[in-house]
Design a protein around this motif. Structure first.
Motif, short mmCIF file in Angstrom:
data_model
loop_
_atom_site.label_atom_id
_atom_site.label_comp_id
_atom_site.label_asym_id
_atom_site.label_seq_id
_atom_site.Cartn_x
_atom_site.Cartn_y
_atom_site.Cartn_z
N UNK A 53 -12.87 -9.38 8.46
CA UNK A 53 -11.72 -10.22 8.15
C UNK A 53 -10.75 -9.39 7.29
N UNK A 54 -9.44 -9.53 7.54
CA UNK A 54 -8.45 -8.66 6.89
C UNK A 54 -7.32 -9.49 6.28
N UNK A 55 -6.99 -9.14 5.04
CA UNK A 55 -5.78 -9.66 4.39
C UNK A 55 -4.81 -8.50 4.21
N UNK A 56 -3.54 -8.73 4.52
CA UNK A 56 -2.50 -7.71 4.34
C UNK A 56 -1.63 -8.12 3.16
N UNK A 57 -1.52 -7.26 2.19
CA UNK A 57 -0.65 -7.54 1.04
C UNK A 57 0.81 -7.45 1.47
N UNK A 58 1.55 -8.52 1.23
CA UNK A 58 2.98 -8.53 1.54
C UNK A 58 3.83 -8.31 0.30
N UNK A 59 3.19 -8.13 -0.85
CA UNK A 59 3.94 -7.86 -2.08
C UNK A 59 4.57 -6.48 -2.02
N UNK A 60 5.69 -6.29 -2.72
CA UNK A 60 6.28 -4.94 -2.79
C UNK A 60 5.28 -3.95 -3.38
N UNK A 61 5.37 -2.70 -2.94
CA UNK A 61 4.47 -1.66 -3.46
C UNK A 61 5.27 -0.38 -3.61
N UNK A 62 5.31 0.15 -4.84
CA UNK A 62 6.15 1.30 -5.11
C UNK A 62 5.37 2.53 -5.55
N UNK A 63 4.05 2.47 -5.54
CA UNK A 63 3.28 3.64 -5.93
C UNK A 63 1.84 3.30 -6.19
N UNK A 64 1.05 4.33 -6.52
CA UNK A 64 -0.35 4.10 -6.87
C UNK A 64 -0.47 3.26 -8.13
N UNK A 65 0.61 3.22 -8.92
CA UNK A 65 0.64 2.40 -10.13
C UNK A 65 0.73 0.92 -9.83
N UNK A 66 1.02 0.59 -8.57
CA UNK A 66 1.42 -0.76 -8.19
C UNK A 66 0.38 -1.41 -7.28
N UNK A 67 -0.87 -1.41 -7.72
CA UNK A 67 -1.93 -2.07 -6.96
C UNK A 67 -1.70 -3.58 -6.94
N UNK A 68 -2.01 -4.20 -5.81
CA UNK A 68 -1.94 -5.67 -5.73
C UNK A 68 -3.22 -6.22 -6.36
N UNK A 69 -3.16 -6.47 -7.65
CA UNK A 69 -4.33 -6.92 -8.40
C UNK A 69 -4.79 -8.31 -7.93
N UNK A 70 -3.85 -9.16 -7.55
CA UNK A 70 -4.20 -10.52 -7.14
C UNK A 70 -5.07 -10.52 -5.89
N UNK A 71 -4.77 -9.64 -4.94
CA UNK A 71 -5.54 -9.64 -3.69
C UNK A 71 -6.97 -9.17 -3.92
N UNK A 72 -7.20 -8.42 -5.00
CA UNK A 72 -8.53 -7.91 -5.29
C UNK A 72 -9.54 -9.04 -5.54
N UNK A 73 -9.05 -10.19 -5.97
CA UNK A 73 -9.94 -11.33 -6.21
C UNK A 73 -10.45 -11.94 -4.91
N UNK A 74 -9.82 -11.58 -3.80
CA UNK A 74 -10.15 -12.21 -2.52
C UNK A 74 -10.71 -11.25 -1.48
N UNK A 75 -10.93 -10.00 -1.86
CA UNK A 75 -11.45 -9.02 -0.90
C UNK A 75 -12.61 -8.25 -1.53
N UNK A 76 -13.43 -7.66 -0.66
CA UNK A 76 -14.52 -6.80 -1.13
C UNK A 76 -14.06 -5.36 -1.31
N UNK A 77 -13.10 -4.93 -0.48
CA UNK A 77 -12.50 -3.60 -0.58
C UNK A 77 -11.01 -3.72 -0.33
N UNK A 78 -10.23 -2.87 -1.02
CA UNK A 78 -8.80 -2.78 -0.76
C UNK A 78 -8.47 -1.34 -0.38
#
Length: 332
Positions: A53-78
């Motif tokens: 099962x896959x979730x795709x982050x639609x939040x803006x992302x501008x670098x390695x500094x910009x991890x989608x922390x919220x999605x981490x609560x819902x996935x086993x790996x990002x």
């Protein structure tokens, strides 16, 4: 399916192997803005091969500094695409960085750049997409009688010669006459030009163009922002909650400095900083401790002047104009 002519390596087979080995129930995919349109095809390939099962982050992302922390609560790996891992990634157990190297040939544009180089000692730098091509670049330069120099950088830099949008430490102390940047875009080489005061040539392998960085327009814009803030009495100091951009200690130092000068300062925290979000805050000037690109790329779009920390110091009399430097987020 991702096209076989795709110039970037998204390491689909490697990702599939990791999934088969780890057996996660659900994974996340995060892409920087330039790669987002590939997301559906990549997700389909992975899903068809593994059934995950896959979730795709639609939040803006501008670098390695910009991890989608919220999605981490819902996935086993990002799987985070397009950047090298930063040294301070506290989510490393769940985040796998896919550097997305480019296989675009750089030799032609480097040979095209050689006649434009005026010095003998050339500092070479690039982003992670082309980092594996630097030995080829050096071979060409040295065959033309140049000396090729590659800086190591601080702890935030994964590879020698790698430059980030907020960190130009690979250029520190490099005894070169000028720099040659391999890649597209203006911001990274512009930062090197402003940080070092040296000439920077861009060799763009996608357009096969060679051009010189001209920092004068940006310097004029930044001088205007400072001048427009000299009478400011109230400051909004912005702190990003993004993992690699959170500089709360710096914000507190700036607030204390403002108050010592008889100014009023408020610390404002948020994830994504946009002009619309700041409309409700009536201050004379903002000071960004978030991504250094914010003040430069969004100049004139905020409801009040947006200063970097160094520019703020000039405004309140703690730094001389001639000592203005480009803001960076440095490691150890």
């Amino acid at each position: 399916m991702v096209s076989s002519s795709e110039p970037f390596d998204f390491q689909i087979e490697h990702i599939i192997e990791i999934i088969r080995d780890v057996q996660p129930a659900i994974i996340g995919l995060q892409f920087p803005e330039g790669f987002k349109r590939r997301a559906p095809a990549i997700a389909s390939q992975i899903s068809e091969a593994t059934g995950v099962d896959i979730l795709i982050s639609a939040n803006p992302c501008y670098g390695a500094c910009d991890l989608d922390v919220a999605i981490l609560d819902n996935v086993d790996l990002l799987f985070h695409f397009g950047h090298a891992q930063l040294d301070d990634n506290k989510y490393s157990e769940k985040v796998i960085f896919i550097e997305t190297r480019s296989d675009t040939d750089v030799t032609e544009v480097v040979r095209k750049a050689v006649p434009e180089l005026t010095g003998k000692r050339v500092g070479v730098l690039t982003t992670v997409q082309h980092i594996q091509k630097l030995p080829d670049v050096c071979d060409i330069l040295e065959s033309e009688g140049k000396e090729c120099l590659i800086g190591r950088g601080d702890s935030k830099i994964a590879y020698a010669g790698q430059v980030l949008g907020c960190n130009f430490s690979v250029a520190d102390g490099l005894d070169c006459d000028e720099f040659l940047y391999i890649g597209t875009g203006q911001f990274h080489p512009l930062g090197v030009s402003l940080a070092t005061g040296r000439r920077v040539l861009i060799a763009d392998p996608f357009s096969n163009e060679v051009r010189e960085v001209d920092p004068r327009k940006i310097l004029k814009q930044r001088s205007a922002v400072i001048a427009n803030s000299l009478d400011a009495e109230t400051f909004g100091i912005l702190v990003s909650t993004k993992p690699g951009q959170d500089r709360m200690p710096l914000a507190r130092e700036l607030k204390e400095l403002a108050e010592k000068k008889g100014k009023t300062a408020y610390i404002l925290t948020m994830d994504l900083i946009t002009p619309d979000q700041m409309l409700q805050f009536k201050v004379d000037a903002f000071v960004s401790t978030a991504c250094p690109r914010l003040a430069v790329d969004e100049v004139g779009r905020f409801s009040a002047p947006m200063l970097t920390p160094q520019e703020f110091e000039i405004v309140i009399g703690e730094r001389e104009w001639e000592n203005m430097t480009f803001d960076e987020i440095r490691g150890e």
